[in-house]
Design a protein around this motif. Structure first.
Motif, mmCIF file in Angstrom:
data_model
loop_
_atom_site.group_PDB
_atom_site.id
_atom_site.type_symbol
_atom_site.label_atom_id
_atom_site.label_comp_id
_atom_site.label_asym_id
_atom_site.label_seq_id
_atom_site.Cartn_x
_atom_site.Cartn_y
_atom_site.Cartn_z
ATOM 1 N N SER A 1 39.957 51.831 42.663
ATOM 2 C CA SER A 1 38.739 50.718 43.002
ATOM 3 C C SER A 1 39.297 50.297 44.217
ATOM 4 O O SER A 1 40.438 49.501 44.281
ATOM 5 C CB SER A 1 38.415 50.010 41.658
ATOM 6 O OG SER A 1 37.563 49.088 42.283
ATOM 7 N N GLN A 2 38.636 50.153 45.413
ATOM 8 C CA GLN A 2 38.620 49.439 46.473
ATOM 9 C C GLN A 2 38.584 47.998 45.837
ATOM 10 O O GLN A 2 39.453 47.144 46.322
ATOM 11 C CB GLN A 2 37.777 49.750 47.378
ATOM 12 C CG GLN A 2 37.710 48.837 48.758
ATOM 13 C CD GLN A 2 37.304 47.540 48.973
ATOM 14 O OE1 GLN A 2 38.418 46.676 49.163
ATOM 15 N NE2 GLN A 2 36.282 47.063 48.454
ATOM 16 N N SER A 3 37.312 47.590 45.442
ATOM 17 C CA SER A 3 37.213 46.195 45.050
ATOM 18 C C SER A 3 37.946 45.538 43.936
ATOM 19 O O SER A 3 38.183 44.491 43.938
ATOM 20 C CB SER A 3 35.574 45.869 44.882
ATOM 21 O OG SER A 3 35.346 46.601 43.660
ATOM 22 N N SER B 1 32.422 52.687 52.086
ATOM 23 C CA SER B 1 33.723 52.722 52.011
ATOM 24 C C SER B 1 34.498 53.648 53.030
ATOM 25 O O SER B 1 33.897 54.671 53.104
ATOM 26 C CB SER B 1 34.320 53.084 50.698
ATOM 27 O OG SER B 1 35.689 52.847 50.722
ATOM 28 N N THR C 1 32.885 56.555 46.269
ATOM 29 C CA THR C 1 33.935 57.179 47.183
ATOM 30 C C THR C 1 35.425 57.062 46.253
ATOM 31 O O THR C 1 36.206 58.231 46.419
ATOM 32 C CB THR C 1 34.141 56.047 48.403
ATOM 33 O OG1 THR C 1 32.845 56.531 49.072
ATOM 34 C CG2 THR C 1 35.452 56.469 49.245
ATOM 35 N N SER C 2 35.710 55.973 45.531
ATOM 36 C CA SER C 2 37.010 56.092 44.793
ATOM 37 C C SER C 2 37.220 57.296 43.970
ATOM 38 O O SER C 2 38.120 58.066 43.668
ATOM 39 C CB SER C 2 37.294 54.766 44.319
ATOM 40 O OG SER C 2 37.191 53.607 44.872
ATOM 41 N N GLU D 1 24.177 57.225 52.386
ATOM 42 C CA GLU D 1 24.090 55.699 52.223
ATOM 43 C C GLU D 1 23.884 55.212 53.614
ATOM 44 O O GLU D 1 23.145 54.137 53.551
ATOM 45 C CB GLU D 1 25.866 55.257 52.146
ATOM 46 C CG GLU D 1 26.339 55.330 50.582
ATOM 47 C CD GLU D 1 27.677 54.869 50.591
ATOM 48 O OE1 GLU D 1 27.974 53.931 50.116
ATOM 49 O OE2 GLU D 1 28.768 55.601 51.283
ATOM 50 N N LYS E 1 28.645 59.502 52.515
ATOM 51 C CA LYS E 1 28.499 58.623 53.812
ATOM 52 C C LYS E 1 27.212 58.754 54.233
ATOM 53 O O LYS E 1 26.752 57.710 54.875
ATOM 54 C CB LYS E 1 29.603 58.675 54.563
ATOM 55 C CG LYS E 1 31.069 58.467 54.489
ATOM 56 C CD LYS E 1 31.445 57.212 54.247
ATOM 57 C CE LYS E 1 31.028 56.359 52.840
ATOM 58 N NZ LYS E 1 32.000 56.433 52.009
ATOM 59 N N THR F 1 34.660 46.668 39.976
ATOM 60 C CA THR F 1 33.680 47.742 39.723
ATOM 61 C C THR F 1 33.314 47.555 38.114
ATOM 62 O O THR F 1 34.208 47.980 37.461
ATOM 63 C CB THR F 1 33.842 49.121 40.200
ATOM 64 O OG1 THR F 1 33.638 48.896 41.723
ATOM 65 C CG2 THR F 1 32.435 50.036 39.907
HETATM 66 O O1 M6R Z 1 35.066 49.116 44.866
HETATM 67 P P1 M6R Z 1 35.119 50.270 44.146
HETATM 68 O O2 M6R Z 1 36.121 51.333 45.047
HETATM 69 O O3 M6R Z 1 35.156 50.591 42.723
HETATM 70 O O4 M6R Z 1 33.670 50.897 44.311
HETATM 71 C C1 M6R Z 1 33.233 52.317 43.846
HETATM 72 C C2 M6R Z 1 31.772 52.689 44.381
HETATM 73 O O5 M6R Z 1 30.709 51.634 44.112
HETATM 74 C C3 M6R Z 1 31.906 52.673 46.120
HETATM 75 O O6 M6R Z 1 32.953 53.400 46.472
HETATM 76 C C4 M6R Z 1 30.648 53.025 46.649
HETATM 77 O O7 M6R Z 1 30.210 54.281 46.371
HETATM 78 C C5 M6R Z 1 30.684 52.968 48.189
HETATM 79 N N1 M6R Z 1 29.316 52.323 48.558
HETATM 80 C C6 M6R Z 1 31.072 54.237 48.911
HETATM 81 O O8 M6R Z 1 30.935 54.157 50.272
#
Ligand code: M6R
Length: 612
Positions: A351-353, A404, A306-307, A492, A489, A356
């Motif tokens: 990146s959300q987290s 995400s 998603t990022s 998943e 989405k 990664t």
């Molecule tokens: O934490 P990040 O944004 O780096 O993660 C990247 C992907 O693993 C994350 O966006 C994944 O594709 C999600 N499950 C999407 O919903």
């Protein structure tokens, strides 16, 4: 990707650890386990499946202890089963270990250990490592801490490990390289976890352990050392997360809660940065680097999932606003193809987290080659945030649902701010357009709230199409990455095969899939590609495909052509993806729920992918 948690103190450790595992379950949920040290006696319980299955399994067992480690697994080495679940024991049964990451040279280590008579009961790299530590301990006649240090010098890969030792019942050992570890500091107690969510209800004081550090943790003492046995000073930080942010708050699922939080989270990502009335935009995190961005020969956005889709939208934004060439790279591909990158390039890692693994290694290699690294991360203090020269947090709050949602819209908002800031400084945008886009961003939260009112309508549409075998998602321009995100989405959450494509590209192959059974979702809001996408809808209808169209209010054309129409508020095309993705998130959510699936923890996935 695997969650680890531990407690040492005066409380009963099991309830703290099991609650922590429930909070970390989004990181992996193939199996779960705990090791409880009660005085000099180690009890290990583990079970295939989710944490709830472990809880059933331990009913009636001895759970008393003031020191415990726990693990929820996302399988890498060996199928998900009781045998491969963590914790793993050393050959003498005195040491128990949980591990997040991959020991890449475990095959070689295992060969050496087998030749020394070690026997293994699992297929995991983790069991090899704990046997290796025990072997060093025995042959060097040293402490577990010393054996750990020696072992880590030979280990190739990424890890966070926690070890309890029957012979040292008041000490917990932890070590980190490449995977996250947070230590919560309480009064006479410590909490360790992969992220702060299991810790926040007990203490707000935390230490983020750095790579190559070993923590020696007792109830009332925390010692940090580097791999050369030198003492490091723990840097205690205050957590800025409230408990409510990591609970469902009345919603059936985290995913739905997070979708509905978006008016607020988008507002939070803009707060303090955007002042449309004053025509001002401030990005404190970039202050010292705006010039470098302005002068960048090229911007490379690295990200995953998603990022990466957010990065694609940013490519359109930044090229249009700043006239700087932008490349958007899958972090995993970028890292391994020896890219041409160096001084003058600016890398934006999204990146959300912030954990990664692919994104982290991509950044590391670009940094070594002289590029400037900016991070756009959600998790404060995460590895990506710390590895960046500068950056901007998205402030979407903890995202627990594996899919995400709110992180994506916050990323779009922040990336738009970055594009606007650089364009203004560079003089590639008129004052009028700058002000218009500030106003549009100021209004976007309210428009997202209006889009969320479509929930019931989208639920009905979901019911109509939930049994389809495949879906196609099409969009053009800024809405092309939105189509990709909508397809991701759906895949998943519902396990329905879905493809995202630029709408024009459809003619070059995917159109062969179209018949009366194929739902095609068009992201067709009013923008500069509108006339073209109308033609693409006609092409699908001519072949009897079923069209679900996301359109803009006031559209007189598409409603007459599509089978189902979802009308969202009008917005500038640069801002529109923040709104047009909302119905796609809801559609995936409802289809998943109607199919009876666990939308918060979809099959085979993990929230944070900390292995390459
Ligand atoms: O934490 P990040 O944004 O780096 O993660 C990247 C992907 O693993 C994350 O966006 C994944 O594709 C999600 N499950 C999407 O919903």
């Amino acid at each position: 990707m695997c969650g680890i948690v531990a407690y040492i103190g005066k409380r009963e450790a099991y309830p703290v650890v099991i609650k922590g595992l429930r909070r970390l379950e989004y990181r992996g949920y193939d199996s779960a386990g705990v090791a409880l040290l009660n005085g000099g006696k180690l009890n290990v319980y583990k079970k295939k499946g989710k944490v709830a299955e472990l809880e059933d399994h331990v009913v009636g067992k001895d759970l008393h202890s003031v020191l415990a480690i726990g693990h929820t697994r996302w399988a890498t080495h060996g199928e998900p089963c009781d045998r491969n679940a963590h914790p793993h024991l050393s050959g003498d049964g005195k040491l128990a270990m949980v591990h997040n990451g991959i020991i890449e040279n475990y095959g070689q280590l295992k060969k050496e250990l087998l030749s020394k008579g070690h026997q293994f009961s699992s297929d995991t790299d983790t069991e090899v490592l704990i046997h290796f530590i025990q072997e060093i301990k025995k042959s060097n006649q040293c402490s577990t801490e010393e054996a750990l240090r020696i072992a880590l010098k030979r280990v190739v890969g990424a890890y966070v490990i926690l070890i309890v030792d029957e012979d040292n019942p008041d000490t917990l050992l932890a070590a980190r390289k490449g995977s996250p570890l947070v230590i919560g500091v309480g009064k006479g107690e410590h909490f360790l976890a992969s992220d702060a969510s299991p810790i926040v209800e007990y203490t707000k004081e935390v230490v983020y352990v750095n790579d190559y550090e070993i923590a020696i943790v007792k109830a009332d003492e925390l010692i940090l050392k580097n791999i050369s046995n030198e003492i490091q000073t723990p840097y205690i930080q205050k957590l800025d997360v409230e408990l409510a942010a990591i609970e469902k708050g009345g919603y059936d699922h985290f995913m739905l809660k997070e979708i509905f939080e978006q008016p607020q989270t988008i507002f939070d990502s803009l707060r303090g940065r955007l002042d449309a009335k004053a025509g001002k935009l401030t990005l404190g995190g970039l202050r010292e680097h705006t010039d470098l961005l302005k002068e960048a020969k090229r911007i490379i956005i690295v990200a995953c999932g998603t990022s990466w889709h957010a990065g694609l939208v940013a490519e359109y934004m930044i090229e249009e606003l700043c006239r700087i060439p932008v490349e958007v790279e899958y972090a995993s591909e970028f890292r391994y193809r020896n890219p041409v990158v160096g001084k003058g390039d600016v890398i934006i890692a999204v990146s959300q987290s912030g954990e990664t693994a692919d994104t982290l290694v991509a950044m590391e290699s670009a940094k070594e080659k002289g590029a400037i690294i900016l991070g756009v991360c959600n998790v404060v203090g995460s590895s990506i945030a710390r590895l960046s020269h500068a950056g901007v947090y998205t402030h979407a709050g903890p995202e627990i649902g594996v899919a995400s949602t709110k992180a994506f819209t916050a990323q779009l908002a922040v990336l738009a701010l970055i594009g606007l800031k650089v364009a203004m400084e560079k003089g590639t945008i008129t004052e009028q357009r700058f002000q218009h886009l500030l106003d549009e961003l100021e209004d976007v939260s309210d428009k997202v709230a209006i889009a969320l009112e479509l929930n019931e309508q989208i639920k009905k549409i979901a019911d109509k199409y939930k049994d389809a075998r495949d879906f196609l998602y099409l969009g053009r321009g800024y809405n092309f990455p939105v189509a990709l995100e909508g397809a991701l989405k759906l895949k998943e959450i519902s396990y329905i095969h879905a493809e995202g494509y630029p709408a024009a590209e459809m003619k070059h192959g995917p159109i062969a899939l179209v018949d009366e059974n194929l739902p095609v979702v068009f992201v067709a809001t009013k923008d500069s590609y509108y006339e073209k996408i109308v033609s693409n809808i006609q092409e699908i209808k001519a072949r009897k495909g079923m069209v679900i169209a996301i359109t803009t209010e006031g559209d007189q054309v598409i409603p007459g052509m599509a089978d189902d129409v979802i009308v969202v508020p009008e917005a500038d095309e640069l801002v529109a993806p923040i709104i047009s993705v909302i119905p796609l998130q809801l559609l995936a959510y409802h289809i998943g729920v109607l199919k009876g699936l666990d939308v918060d923890k979809p099959r085979n996935l993990a929230k944070s992918v900390t292995v390459e």
